[in-house]
Design a protein around this motif. Structure first.
Motif, PDB file in Angstrom:
ATOM      1  N   SER A  99      37.817  43.099  43.894  1.00  0.00           N
ATOM      2  CA  SER A  99      38.458  43.289  42.713  1.00  0.00           C
ATOM      3  C   SER A  99      39.840  43.473  42.532  1.00  0.00           C
ATOM      4  O   SER A  99      40.579  43.782  43.558  1.00  0.00           O
ATOM      5  N   ASN A 100      40.386  43.015  41.537  1.00  0.00           N
ATOM      6  CA  ASN A 100      42.156  43.012  41.372  1.00  0.00           C
ATOM      7  C   ASN A 100      42.280  43.701  40.000  1.00  0.00           C
ATOM      8  O   ASN A 100      41.899  42.889  38.954  1.00  0.00           O
ATOM      9  N   THR A 101      42.824  44.871  39.979  1.00  0.00           N
ATOM     10  CA  THR A 101      43.023  45.600  38.916  1.00  0.00           C
ATOM     11  C   THR A 101      44.264  45.005  37.934  1.00  0.00           C
ATOM     12  O   THR A 101      44.086  45.313  36.698  1.00  0.00           O
ATOM     13  N   ALA A 103      44.242  41.848  37.508  1.00  0.00           N
ATOM     14  CA  ALA A 103      43.676  40.753  36.652  1.00  0.00           C
ATOM     15  C   ALA A 103      43.331  41.161  35.269  1.00  0.00           C
ATOM     16  O   ALA A 103      42.789  42.034  34.925  1.00  0.00           O
ATOM     17  N   GLU A 105      40.545  41.019  32.468  1.00  0.00           N
ATOM     18  CA  GLU A 105      38.960  41.014  32.294  1.00  0.00           C
ATOM     19  C   GLU A 105      38.758  39.976  31.224  1.00  0.00           C
ATOM     20  O   GLU A 105      39.536  39.805  30.027  1.00  0.00           O
ATOM     21  N   ARG A 153      39.281  40.159  38.311  1.00  0.00           N
ATOM     22  CA  ARG A 153      38.832  41.492  37.981  1.00  0.00           C
ATOM     23  C   ARG A 153      37.605  41.877  38.577  1.00  0.00           C
ATOM     24  O   ARG A 153      37.369  42.770  39.335  1.00  0.00           O
ATOM     25  N   ARG A 154      36.528  41.093  38.698  1.00  0.00           N
ATOM     26  CA  ARG A 154      35.366  41.159  39.447  1.00  0.00           C
ATOM     27  C   ARG A 154      34.945  39.889  39.776  1.00  0.00           C
ATOM     28  O   ARG A 154      35.430  38.656  39.348  1.00  0.00           O
ATOM     29  N   SER A 442      41.690  34.571  33.381  1.00  0.00           N
ATOM     30  CA  SER A 442      41.860  36.050  34.187  1.00  0.00           C
ATOM     31  C   SER A 442      43.477  36.262  34.313  1.00  0.00           C
ATOM     32  O   SER A 442      43.943  37.102  34.799  1.00  0.00           O
TER      33      SER A 442
END
Length: 478
Positions: A99-101, A103, A105, A153-154, A442
């Motif tokens: 996960s990259n917060t 980025a 959603e 993000r996911r 993203s």
């Protein structure tokens, strides 16, 4: 008068000599190079005491140590501090961030589900993975640190043409209880491991059993315990088998907890007859001495015919191995006569290849996928020849001739007899555009995705090699 002058001239050197002698004596008495004598003579001046710090303490420690020729705190090579703990380096190397917060959603990103995995309209789209599937895949170590999961993000994956073909094969397996056996090969970064991950994700959604060996080379490095097996000529790896059983139990907990033992087995310890397969696998995971026999019994249960009673149904099985070329040669283990043990004589490797070439049956259906690595691959001439031979025969072409001047391991050729091979190539331009639009949504790609940009990046990535496409778009900063 002349006599007086002569006497005066003669007298002067005598007086000068006496003066120089007296001055020299005075200088020697006053000790011009030290003032200690003068200070000691003066009782009004207080005597000063000089304190010498002990080596290794206080502010002068570094000075004292250097003076003695011993520089403490600096080891050879400039290392300072304590060394890493046991297993810390490996844990950091295998650490995967999903996960990259920072980025964005992606709005409208749908997840794979049991209802839509067979939908042909999904081809060319990017689909997300649910939290349950992510946890199960993480338990099997299906995610790799070299893949770009940490950029977004996911986790999400592109449904490419090969993914749609894989879904059709799984649909046929589920309907007709057939078995798919393939070796997946291709260029570095072409998406072989991600394709195998998609197969496991879809299998988990359908309630299948998933078994995965993330790095085949871990089986042959000689860093795990081993012992002769009850089957002649084979060797068990108790601790590796226990770790594999733990992965199986964690990844398939929902399914295995509903299944029960259905066959009669002979164990070295008493085991409850109607125990769930989940608890059964965990018994081997916690006791390496029991792990080999429990692993063998678990596979007999998974490949037994489904019954009608509660907990007697048996779902299809997906068994995948990444970096299969590593187990096509001799291992680092030694036999009692001090000769290298071939990887095919290790029980787990032997069992996998028996499933791959069809000697071991899958009566409830399943998939056995051996993925070749493009970045970490040993040179195995026999394996490469077998893959090229099977690919040529599948196309109806003449098999390539073997070079008689190259030493060959015949076992690596024979073990792939009749096994399908699947070459993974680059993305199409439409698939490349779809994944680049996902990058832009993203927030990782700051350029406008148009035909010109897609054509440029597709060409520079070697014809849509997704690993190179990812490097050239979201991993490159100018």
């Amino acid at each position: 008068m002349s006599g007086s002058i002569c006497l005066r001239c003669l007298a002067r050197p005598v007086v000068g000599t006496l003066e120089q002698t007296s001055l020299r004596a005075t200088l020697q008495a006053t000790a011009a190079f030290s003032t200690s004598a003068a200070l000691e003579a003066n009782s009004a001046v207080k005597k000063k005491t000089v304190s010498v710090a002990k080596p290794g303490r206080g502010a002068n420690a570094s000075f004292n140590n250097k003076a003695q020729g011993k520089i403490k705190g600096k080891q050879q090579g400039g290392r300072t501090g304590k060394p890493p703990a046991e297993g810390e380096r490996k844990a950091m190397r295998k650490r995967v961030v999903l996960s990259n917060t920072n980025a964005v959603e992606v709005q409208g990103l749908d997840n794979f589900s049991a209802a839509n995995i067979y939908d042909a309209a999904l081809e060319g789209q990017v689909m997300g993975l649910s939290n349950e599937v992510i946890d199960a895949l993480r338990a099997t170590e299906a995610f790799k640190a070299t893949q770009g999961w940490s950029l977004f993000r996911r986790p999400a994956t592109l449904v490419r043409k090969e993914t749609a073909e894989l879904a059709k094969l799984m649909q046929d397996v589920e309907a007709n209880k057939t078995a798919v056996r393939r070796v997946i090969y291709g260029e570095r970064g072409s998406g072989k491991s991600v394709l195998a991950l998609q197969a496991k994700a879809m299998a988990l959604l359908k309630g299948w059993i998933v078994v995965h060996i993330p790095e085949a080379k871990e089986l042959i490095l000689g860093n795990s315990s081993y012992a002769p097996s009850s089957e002649a000529g084979l060797y068990n790896q108790p601790h590796f088998t226990a770790a594999l059983l733990s992965q199986i139990a964690k990844a398939n907990h929902t399914v295995l907890s509903k299944l029960r033992l259905s066959l009669d087995h002979k164990f070295s310890i008493p085991i409850q007859s109607n125990i769930s397969l989940d608890r059964f696998a965990m018994m081997g995971a916690t006791d390496p001495e029991l792990a080999p026999e429990i692993y063998t019994a678990l596979w007999k249960e998974l490949t037994a015919k489904s019954g009608t009673g509660e907990g007697m149904q048996r779902p299809p099985v997906v068994f995948t191995v990444d970096g299969v070329a590593h187990v096509m040669k001799e291992s680092a283990y030694m036999s009692p006569d001090v000769t290298p043990i071939h990887a095919h004589d290790l029980s787990i490797v032997n069992h996998f290849f028996s499933l791959l070439n069809g000697k071991a049956k899958l009566p409830n259906g399943g998939m056995v996928l051996a993925t070749d690595s493009g970045s970490n691959k040993p040179t195995i001439p026999g394996f490469e020849h077998a893959v090229a031979r099977n690919a040529a025969l599948a196309k109806g072409q003449q098999a390539p001739q073997w070079d008689p001047w190259v030493k060959v391991d015949q076992r690596t050729i024979d073990v792939l007899n009749g096994v399908d091979v699947w070459q993974i190539k680059g993305l199409s331009r439409e698939e490349a555009r779809s994944i680049m639009e996902y990058y832009a949504k993203s927030g990782m790609l700051r350029q406008t995705v148009n035909d010109t940009l897609v054509a440029e990046k597709w060409t520079l990535s070697g014809g849509g090699i997704i690993g190179e496409l990812e490097k050239g778009t979201v991993k490159t900063r100018i």
